[in-house]
Design an enzyme around this catalytic site. Structure first.
Site, PDB file in Angstrom:
ATOM      1  N   ARG A 466      50.431 -41.176 -34.494  1.00 18.85           N
ATOM      2  CA  ARG A 466      50.489 -42.647 -34.588  1.00 18.85           C
ATOM      3  C   ARG A 466      51.944 -43.060 -34.369  1.00 18.85           C
ATOM      4  NH1 ARG A 466      50.784 -46.001 -39.933  1.00 18.85           N
ATOM      5  NH2 ARG A 466      50.841 -48.091 -39.069  1.00 18.85           N
ATOM      6  N   ASP A 523      50.195 -48.421 -32.368  1.00 18.18           N
ATOM      7  CA  ASP A 523      49.725 -49.500 -33.232  1.00 18.18           C
ATOM      8  C   ASP A 523      49.724 -50.839 -32.501  1.00 18.18           C
ATOM      9  OD1 ASP A 523      49.012 -48.512 -35.649  1.00 18.18           O
ATOM     10  OD2 ASP A 523      50.643 -49.460 -36.772  1.00 18.18           O
ATOM     11  N   HIS A 583      45.055 -55.611 -43.255  1.00 16.77           N
ATOM     12  CA  HIS A 583      45.428 -54.220 -43.517  1.00 16.77           C
ATOM     13  C   HIS A 583      46.576 -54.270 -44.514  1.00 16.77           C
ATOM     14  CE1 HIS A 583      46.022 -49.878 -42.522  1.00 16.77           C
ATOM     15  NE2 HIS A 583      47.150 -50.186 -43.162  1.00 16.77           N
TER      16      HIS A 583
END
Ligand SMILES: Nc1ncnc2c1ncn2[C@@H]1O[C@H](COP(=O)(O)OP(=O)(O)O)[C@@H](O)[C@H]1O
Ligand SMILES: CC(=O)OP(=O)(O)O
Ligand SMILES: [Mg+2]
Length: 789
Positions: A466, A523, A583
């Site tokens: 990520r 992301d 989130h």
């Protein structure tokens, strides 16, 4: 690394049984960018000495755009010509042939296939040993056949070539070659293995003098899946017998015998092997065998006419469903080649590590994916077993959390079973950074005896990372030197993340996992759909453009997972689903998802904007920073900022702010508890966070015109923070949201669900909790993308 794409024939051409030193000739090819270019100039040399000026190309010329392969005609003659081939079509009726559209208008090249039966066709590629210094995968770029085929080439001038020749294709991508081979055989090529020697009970591995003999040596074995029946077949060229062999994998016992890891050998034993060696039968002899109902029914049924078209080539037909007698041997011995440059999975390497009790075709298709999520306060690593094109299956998950609130805690689960929870590492020493945390997690996985799939670091095929800030990258990238450097340049735009993730990448590329493919997943990617008027900052457009200053948005991997999960939960078409997603972890953000796509999000150029985080201020008046170090309240002068370097200001806003600055702790669980117990500081932090979240929900509610299917809570706080959820929803009750307090606190019935419904009575919109899984999302992307696989 990725298979090279868009490559033209180059001096590395690998036809022939050894590396050729002679580069392919381009003498008859005129570059389309050359002013003398005409649509047919590439082929005019075929019929006459071209009247068009010939421009030999330098090695960097890439050929016409969009070609998939090249073929040489009149090879090794003065008229040798490279024809650039575009899309192909396989015409199924007599004579069965491939029709290639050439890159130049009005030209076609027909490749007549020697049999109308697709499975009689065996595209041939060399074993990687024939090209010692390349990537073994690249051998698939060079495709040939063991016998001459008829090639007819037609240009605007008519038929200019119609002869049987040794066909040699050079593809621009491995994927193109795989697709071509699969199309002409009507079986999908799903894997291949370079083997040193293949032998059987009748063709022993060595002769009586101890010389290696067998059925075939130094060959590339291929694994195919029939498009209609999904049967798996193994093919290889038995060079000592000069014939093709094809075996139905189901005809072998699933249990692998005589596995010898040291020598990379194993044995496939024919099911119900007859005593004594079966005589090697010809294709026709195989067909003439007597039908046996019991053996037909003891194997899976074909579902289409493909059983009548199966041939198996050479003697192999005895293994086909039309040949109920089973294979023409009692066992097949295979010795895989060790190739230190091979990507696991691209040759016998994979079979070597995965054969343990597993059935050959499935194990050879599987790869181990390690998915690494370096957050600002945690590192999470999940291990998956995956087959190309399918959802990865989780084998284990390890995470170290609380990196910003030591001591860090280790959670480890294997196949859904908790092995350790909140375990404090023996060493009291603070974990210095995410890279150190990753090393501990990788060691935990490799040392775990119960995780047989990773006994050694080389067992890992793909590592996906990520990477929070991906700049303009709109899809995941295989990490090359170039990608790495490009990402490095973005480090300052995600100061708590990118550098940490890249140090993990560096470890993997270096000593930790040097044989794995490394993939960067971003992301920011999910937010590429944010419209211009939302992503643009009201500043000089020229400066914005040159410095790439705009809203990028983050937590996108999580939002992609959330969107798909909620779409599944709502059972509505994705393009009709509108969501407000939150989130909430150490970094917190909100996202307005319109028709399944990101429309707006609270983070911006960097993950600092928007909601406050554990140590991040979130959005504040930008001038605040200039007054931060000033004792001189209200005065903005050079004096007020002289103590404050710009990088120090970033540090303050990213690392010395947030709820930790208000309360002294990064743990929002403790803040929620403290607030509930009446601690003033904790309550201030709690209420502040609730207020900021509600501000975004209100704004996004308007942005979505009130057409909101669900408000979704995710991330560490979103998933565990019941008091926060309750407080947020109470504050937005006027918009038609409500929670069922019972379900919000504890919903045992739906505990393991990815999406949990906590909507209260009479609510107009769903309130959901989504157990987001960024690691899964990344691994899924890798398993689905041919270029990353
Ligand atoms: N019971 C709880 N209630 C509310 N928040 C919690 C609870 N337990 C943990 N948290 C919060 O979850 C955060 C971790 O979230 P996570 O999304 O895993 O973090 P990261 O941003 O590192 O990816 C912790 O920092 C902690 O503040
Ligand atoms: C983007 C971001 O803030 O990520 P995390 O919450 O994982 O730190
Ligand atoms: Mg996170």
């Amino acid at each position: 690394m990725a298979a090279p794409s868009g490559r033209s024939g180059s001096s590395s051409s690998s036809f022939g049984s050894s590396s050729r030193s002679v580069p392919p000739s381009y003498a008859n090819y005129a570059s389309p960018v050359d002013s003398t270019f005409t649509p047919t100039s590439a082929v005019s040399a075929l019929t006459s000495e071209s009247s068009a000026p010939q421009t030999p190309l330098g090695p960097l010329d890439l050929g016409p755009p969009g070609y998939h392969a090249t073929i040489k005609l009149y090879e090794r003659t003065p008229n040798e010509t490279t024809v650039y081939l575009g899309p192909w079509e396989v015409i199924g009726i007599e004579p069965r042939r491939v029709v290639w559209s050439c890159s130049y208008q009005g030209e076609t090249l027909e490749h007549f296939l020697p049999s109308d039966n697709p499975t009689n066709l065996f595209p041939y590629t060399l074993h990687a040993q024939h090209r010692r210094f390349g990537d073994p995968r690249d051998m698939e770029l060079y495709l040939t056949f063991r016998e001459p085929h008829r090639i007819r080439y037609t240009t605007v001038e008519g038929v200019v070539h119609d002869e049987f020749i040794e066909v040699k294709y050079e593809f621009t991508t491995v994927e193109g070659s795989i697709q071509f081979q699969s199309d002409i055989r009507r079986r999908d090529l799903i894997d291949w293995f370079d083997v040193d020697v293949v032998w059987s009970d009748s063709h022993r591995r060595t002769d009586s003098y101890g010389n290696v003999r067998g059925l075939g040596t130094i060959q590339r074995m291929k694994l195919w899946r029939d498009r209609y029946s999904t049967f798996h077949y193994l093919t290889f060229y038995a060079n000592h017998r000069r014939r093709w062999k094809e075996y139905l994998v189901h005809d072998f016992d699933p249990e692998l015998r005589h596995r010898d890891d040291r020598h990379r050998r194993l044995q496939l034993t024919a099911r119900g092997a007859r005593r004594g060696s079966a005589p090697e039968s010809s294709h026709n002899q195989g067909r003439d065998r007597r039908f046996s109902a019991s053996s037909i029914f003891s194997r899976p049924r074909h579902t289409s006419s493909s059983n009548s078209t199966h041939s198996g080539g050479g003697s192999s037909s005895s293994s086909s469903p039309t040949n109920p007698g089973g294979p023409d041997l009692r066992y097949l011995g295979i010795q895989f080649t060790r190739n230190d440059r091979a990507q696991p999975g691209s040759d016998g390497e994979n079979i070597h590590v995965n054969i343990d009790g597993t059935y050959l075709p499935s194990c050879s298709m599987k790869k181990i994916i390690l998915s690494v999520n370096a957050g600002s306060s945690s590192v999470k690593v999940s291990v998956y077993s995956a087959e190309h094109g399918t959802d990865p299956q989780q084998l284990a998950e390890a995470q170290l959390s609380g990196l910003t609130a030591p001591p860090a805690k280790l959670d480890y689960s294997r196949r859904g079973e908790t092995i350790s929870k909140d375990h404090q590492l023996e060493s009291k020493k603070k974990i210095a950074n995410q890279a150190e945390a990753f090393e501990i997690l990788l060691k935990t996985l490799i040392d775990d005896k119960g995780l047989a799939e990773i006994k050694h670091k080389d067992d890992v095929g793909i590592v996906c990372h990520r990477i929070v800030h991906g700049g303009d990258y709109s899809k995941p990238q295989l990490i090359s030197d170039g990608t790495y450097r490009h990402l490095e340049a973005l480090n300052d735009l995600a100061p708590l993340h990118n550098a940490n993730s890249l140090s993990i990448v560096q470890l993997c590329l270096g000593e930790l996992l040097p044989r794995a493919k490394n993939v960067a997943c971003f992301d920011s990617q999910f937010h590429a759909t944010i419209p211009d008027h939302i992503r643009t900052y009201p500043i000089s457009l020229d400066i914005a453009k040159s410095n790439k200053l705009r809203k990028y948005g983050f937590h996108g991997i999580s939002y992609a997972f959330i969107t798909r999960s909620v779409v599944g939960f709502l059972e509505k078409p994705e393009e009709e689903v509108n969501i407000i997603a939150l989130h909430l972890g150490s970094g917190a953000s909100a996202c307005a998802i319109r028709g399944g796509k990101s429309w707006d999000t609270s983070m911006g150029l960097t993950p600092l904007a928007g909601l406050p985080g554990a140590t991040r201020s979130g959005s504040v008046d930008p001038s605040l920073v200039f007054h931060y170090a000033s004792g001189d309240v209200g005065k903005l002068s050079p004096n007020s900022t002289k103590e404050l370097h710009i990088s120090r200001a970033e540090e303050i806003m990213n690392q010395e702010a947030g709820w930790k600055a208000l309360t002294g702790t990064t743990n929002f669980g403790a803040i929620a508890k403290g607030a509930d117990e009446g601690d003033r500081k904790m309550k201030l932090a709690f209420d502040l966070v609730v207020d900021r979240i509600c501000g975004f929900v209100g704004s996004y509610y308007v942005t979505l015109n009130g057409k909101v299917d669900a408000l979704v809570f995710a991330g560490g706080i979103g998933e565990k923070g019941d008091t926060l959820r309750s407080a947020v929803v109470k504050n937005i009750a006027c918009l038609g949201f409500a929670v069922d307090e019972g379900r919000n606190k504890k919903d045992e019935k739906h505990k393991g669900d990815v999406v949990r419904d906590i909507t209260g009575k009479d609510a107009r919109h769903h309130v959901l909790v989504c157990k987001t899984d960024e690691q899964f999302e990344m691994a899924r992307g890798c398993a689905r993308d041919k270029e990353l696989w």
